[in-house]
Write a protein that holds these residues in place. Sequence first.
Motif, PDB file in Angstrom:
ATOM      1  N   THR A 170       0.844  -1.190   0.000  1.00  0.00           N
ATOM      2  CA  THR A 170       0.000   0.000   0.000  1.00  0.00           C
ATOM      3  C   THR A 170       0.879   1.240   0.000  1.00  0.00           C
ATOM      4  OG1 THR A 170      -1.755  -1.160   1.207  1.00  0.00           O
ATOM      5  CG2 THR A 170      -1.812   1.247   1.237  1.00  0.00           C
ATOM      6  N   LEU A 171       0.539   2.192  -0.870  1.00  0.00           N
ATOM      7  CA  LEU A 171       1.213   3.481  -0.911  1.00  0.00           C
ATOM      8  C   LEU A 171       0.239   4.571  -0.505  1.00  0.00           C
ATOM      9  CD1 LEU A 171       3.157   3.292  -4.312  1.00  0.00           C
ATOM     10  CD2 LEU A 171       4.037   2.821  -2.016  1.00  0.00           C
ATOM     11  N   VAL A 172       0.699   5.494   0.314  1.00  0.00           N
ATOM     12  CA  VAL A 172      -0.064   6.698   0.652  1.00  0.00           C
ATOM     13  C   VAL A 172       0.553   7.855  -0.119  1.00  0.00           C
ATOM     14  CG1 VAL A 172      -0.758   8.296   2.474  1.00  0.00           C
ATOM     15  CG2 VAL A 172      -0.690   5.826   2.928  1.00  0.00           C
ATOM     16  N   LEU A 173      -0.247   8.585  -0.873  1.00  0.00           N
ATOM     17  CA  LEU A 173       0.216   9.732  -1.647  1.00  0.00           C
ATOM     18  C   LEU A 173      -0.282  11.018  -1.019  1.00  0.00           C
ATOM     19  CD1 LEU A 173      -0.629   8.496  -5.275  1.00  0.00           C
ATOM     20  CD2 LEU A 173       1.377   7.974  -3.883  1.00  0.00           C
ATOM     21  N   ASP A 174       0.544  12.050  -1.056  1.00  0.00           N
ATOM     22  CA  ASP A 174       0.070  13.348  -0.587  1.00  0.00           C
ATOM     23  C   ASP A 174      -0.728  14.031  -1.689  1.00  0.00           C
ATOM     24  OD1 ASP A 174       1.939  14.472  -2.373  1.00  0.00           O
ATOM     25  OD2 ASP A 174       3.378  14.974  -0.804  1.00  0.00           O
ATOM     26  N   ALA A 175      -1.206  15.228  -1.429  1.00  0.00           N
ATOM     27  CA  ALA A 175      -2.075  15.909  -2.391  1.00  0.00           C
ATOM     28  C   ALA A 175      -1.358  16.276  -3.684  1.00  0.00           C
ATOM     29  CB  ALA A 175      -2.676  17.161  -1.750  1.00  0.00           C
ATOM     30  N   GLU A 176      -0.031  16.261  -3.668  1.00  0.00           N
ATOM     31  CA  GLU A 176       0.753  16.529  -4.874  1.00  0.00           C
ATOM     32  C   GLU A 176       1.044  15.261  -5.659  1.00  0.00           C
ATOM     33  OE1 GLU A 176       4.174  19.080  -4.179  1.00  0.00           O
ATOM     34  OE2 GLU A 176       3.249  19.765  -2.313  1.00  0.00           O
ATOM     35  N   GLY A 177       0.569  14.118  -5.165  1.00  0.00           N
ATOM     36  CA  GLY A 177       0.797  12.856  -5.845  1.00  0.00           C
ATOM     37  C   GLY A 177       2.129  12.215  -5.528  1.00  0.00           C
ATOM     38  N   ARG A 178       2.810  12.684  -4.486  1.00  0.00           N
ATOM     39  CA  ARG A 178       4.103  12.126  -4.087  1.00  0.00           C
ATOM     40  C   ARG A 178       3.904  11.062  -3.019  1.00  0.00           C
ATOM     41  NH1 ARG A 178       7.348  17.146  -2.031  1.00  0.00           N
ATOM     42  NH2 ARG A 178       5.478  17.216  -0.707  1.00  0.00           N
ATOM     43  N   GLY A 190      -4.622   0.579  12.496  1.00  0.00           N
ATOM     44  CA  GLY A 190      -4.190   1.735  13.270  1.00  0.00           C
ATOM     45  C   GLY A 190      -2.986   2.424  12.660  1.00  0.00           C
ATOM     46  N   THR A 191      -2.047   1.629  12.139  1.00  0.00           N
ATOM     47  CA  THR A 191      -0.868   2.198  11.504  1.00  0.00           C
ATOM     48  C   THR A 191      -1.240   3.007  10.278  1.00  0.00           C
ATOM     49  OG1 THR A 191       0.524   0.369  12.272  1.00  0.00           O
ATOM     50  CG2 THR A 191       1.330   1.646  10.394  1.00  0.00           C
ATOM     51  N   LEU A 192      -2.059   2.423   9.416  1.00  0.00           N
ATOM     52  CA  LEU A 192      -2.439   3.122   8.189  1.00  0.00           C
ATOM     53  C   LEU A 192      -3.299   4.342   8.500  1.00  0.00           C
ATOM     54  CD1 LEU A 192      -2.124   3.167   5.174  1.00  0.00           C
ATOM     55  CD2 LEU A 192      -4.034   1.566   4.975  1.00  0.00           C
ATOM     56  N   ARG A 193      -4.109   4.268   9.553  1.00  0.00           N
ATOM     57  CA  ARG A 193      -4.894   5.439   9.958  1.00  0.00           C
ATOM     58  C   ARG A 193      -3.969   6.609  10.303  1.00  0.00           C
ATOM     59  NH1 ARG A 193      -7.645   3.207  13.543  1.00  0.00           N
ATOM     60  NH2 ARG A 193      -9.558   2.904  12.329  1.00  0.00           N
ATOM     61  N   ALA A 194      -2.892   6.322  11.026  1.00  0.00           N
ATOM     62  CA  ALA A 194      -1.956   7.379  11.391  1.00  0.00           C
ATOM     63  C   ALA A 194      -1.276   7.971  10.160  1.00  0.00           C
ATOM     64  CB  ALA A 194      -0.912   6.835  12.364  1.00  0.00           C
ATOM     65  N   LEU A 195      -0.908   7.124   9.192  1.00  0.00           N
ATOM     66  CA  LEU A 195      -0.265   7.607   7.977  1.00  0.00           C
ATOM     67  C   LEU A 195      -1.206   8.479   7.152  1.00  0.00           C
ATOM     68  CD1 LEU A 195       1.509   4.263   6.974  1.00  0.00           C
ATOM     69  CD2 LEU A 195       2.582   6.289   7.999  1.00  0.00           C
ATOM     70  N   LEU A 196      -2.460   8.088   7.072  1.00  0.00           N
ATOM     71  CA  LEU A 196      -3.451   8.881   6.348  1.00  0.00           C
ATOM     72  C   LEU A 196      -3.742  10.187   7.065  1.00  0.00           C
ATOM     73  CD1 LEU A 196      -5.876   6.019   5.256  1.00  0.00           C
ATOM     74  CD2 LEU A 196      -4.492   7.439   3.723  1.00  0.00           C
ATOM     75  N   THR A 197      -3.797  10.145   8.382  1.00  0.00           N
ATOM     76  CA  THR A 197      -4.033  11.351   9.159  1.00  0.00           C
ATOM     77  C   THR A 197      -2.958  12.401   8.863  1.00  0.00           C
ATOM     78  OG1 THR A 197      -5.187  10.143  10.912  1.00  0.00           O
ATOM     79  CG2 THR A 197      -4.247  12.272  11.496  1.00  0.00           C
ATOM     80  N   THR A 198      -1.727  11.941   8.674  1.00  0.00           N
ATOM     81  CA  THR A 198      -0.631  12.868   8.382  1.00  0.00           C
ATOM     82  C   THR A 198      -0.880  13.635   7.092  1.00  0.00           C
ATOM     83  OG1 THR A 198       1.040  11.555   9.542  1.00  0.00           O
ATOM     84  CG2 THR A 198       1.836  13.018   7.813  1.00  0.00           C
ATOM     85  N   VAL A 199      -1.240  12.941   6.012  1.00  0.00           N
ATOM     86  CA  VAL A 199      -1.413  13.645   4.724  1.00  0.00           C
ATOM     87  C   VAL A 199      -2.694  14.479   4.714  1.00  0.00           C
ATOM     88  CG1 VAL A 199       0.008  12.112   3.329  1.00  0.00           C
ATOM     89  CG2 VAL A 199      -2.389  11.541   3.689  1.00  0.00           C
ATOM     90  N   VAL A 200      -3.713  14.049   5.448  1.00  0.00           N
ATOM     91  CA  VAL A 200      -4.920  14.888   5.565  1.00  0.00           C
ATOM     92  C   VAL A 200      -4.606  16.177   6.298  1.00  0.00           C
ATOM     93  CG1 VAL A 200      -7.211  15.046   6.626  1.00  0.00           C
ATOM     94  CG2 VAL A 200      -6.556  12.975   5.374  1.00  0.00           C
ATOM     95  N   ALA A 201      -3.842  16.086   7.375  1.00  0.00           N
ATOM     96  CA  ALA A 201      -3.474  17.270   8.143  1.00  0.00           C
ATOM     97  C   ALA A 201      -2.638  18.221   7.307  1.00  0.00           C
ATOM     98  CB  ALA A 201      -2.711  16.870   9.403  1.00  0.00           C
ATOM     99  N   GLU A 202      -1.745  17.704   6.472  1.00  0.00           N
ATOM    100  CA  GLU A 202      -0.944  18.555   5.603  1.00  0.00           C
ATOM    101  C   GLU A 202      -1.842  19.328   4.633  1.00  0.00           C
ATOM    102  OE1 GLU A 202       2.962  15.586   5.328  1.00  0.00           O
ATOM    103  OE2 GLU A 202       1.699  15.950   3.563  1.00  0.00           O
ATOM    104  N   THR A 203      -2.857  18.666   4.117  1.00  0.00           N
ATOM    105  CA  THR A 203      -3.753  19.301   3.162  1.00  0.00           C
ATOM    106  C   THR A 203      -4.579  20.400   3.812  1.00  0.00           C
ATOM    107  OG1 THR A 203      -3.911  17.198   1.958  1.00  0.00           O
ATOM    108  CG2 THR A 203      -5.583  18.869   1.474  1.00  0.00           C
ATOM    109  N   GLN A 204      -4.947  20.168   5.053  1.00  0.00           N
ATOM    110  CA  GLN A 204      -5.791  21.124   5.762  1.00  0.00           C
ATOM    111  C   GLN A 204      -5.017  22.291   6.387  1.00  0.00           C
ATOM    112  OE1 GLN A 204      -7.775  18.534   8.533  1.00  0.00           O
ATOM    113  NE2 GLN A 204      -9.281  17.828   7.016  1.00  0.00           N
ATOM    114  N   ALA A 205      -3.693  22.112   6.465  1.00  0.00           N
ATOM    115  CA  ALA A 205      -2.872  23.154   7.110  1.00  0.00           C
ATOM    116  C   ALA A 205      -2.850  24.445   6.288  1.00  0.00           C
ATOM    117  CB  ALA A 205      -1.454  22.630   7.299  1.00  0.00           C
TER     118      ALA A 205
END
Length: 205
Positions: A170-178, A190-205
């Motif tokens: 599984t790959l998690v991409l940020d909003a820029e597709g990286r 739980g692990t994947l939830r934390a990884l997704l939370t990181t990129v969502v928070a970046e988008t909302q910042a």
Amino acid sequence: MSVPHRPTRRTLVSGLSGLALAPLLAACSGGDDSLARQAGNAGGKNYIAGDGSVMEIAREDRGEPVEFSSTLFDGTPVSGQSLRGAPALLNFWYAACAPCRVEAPHLVALHEQFHPQGVQFLGVNVRDTATTAQAFERTFGIPYPSVEDVRGDVLLSMTDYVPPQAVPSTLVLDAEGRVSARVLGAVEEGTLRALLTTVVAETQA
């Protein structure tokens, strides 16, 4: 596309729901990467027995946006470009893969939580016909689409991050597709939830 020369790889703090992550892997071609070795010599197994190892890349150290082009099983075109503008999750799978069946309910639960926050989920099916893939999706209630990748074009375009035959991954991409994070093997919710939370928070910042 290539992984930055010295990516900053961060483990998630162990206090997050008591998670204990496996050690981060070296680059996919690294001499001590057991998955890479298995990918080169699968020994007749139907899947690579990933250990759930996690690699997370700091925002400032991520590489170029991922590039691929494929079609969903219904013929709809999809590409790396079409995923940009919001975080995304790419899950490589096929129906007869036992770890894929184990992780399916976790992916469904995470989709329910993160899709309303704008995260796009996309499966990449590396082996099945449409009939087989859709039967799996019905069985597990998979709510998001998958691309057909029997020829391996999408998987091969991701070899900087995913060893060939290392399914599930599984790959998690940020909003820029990286690529922001990678999990080799069945995901832990739980692990994947934390990884997704990181990129969502970046988008909302």
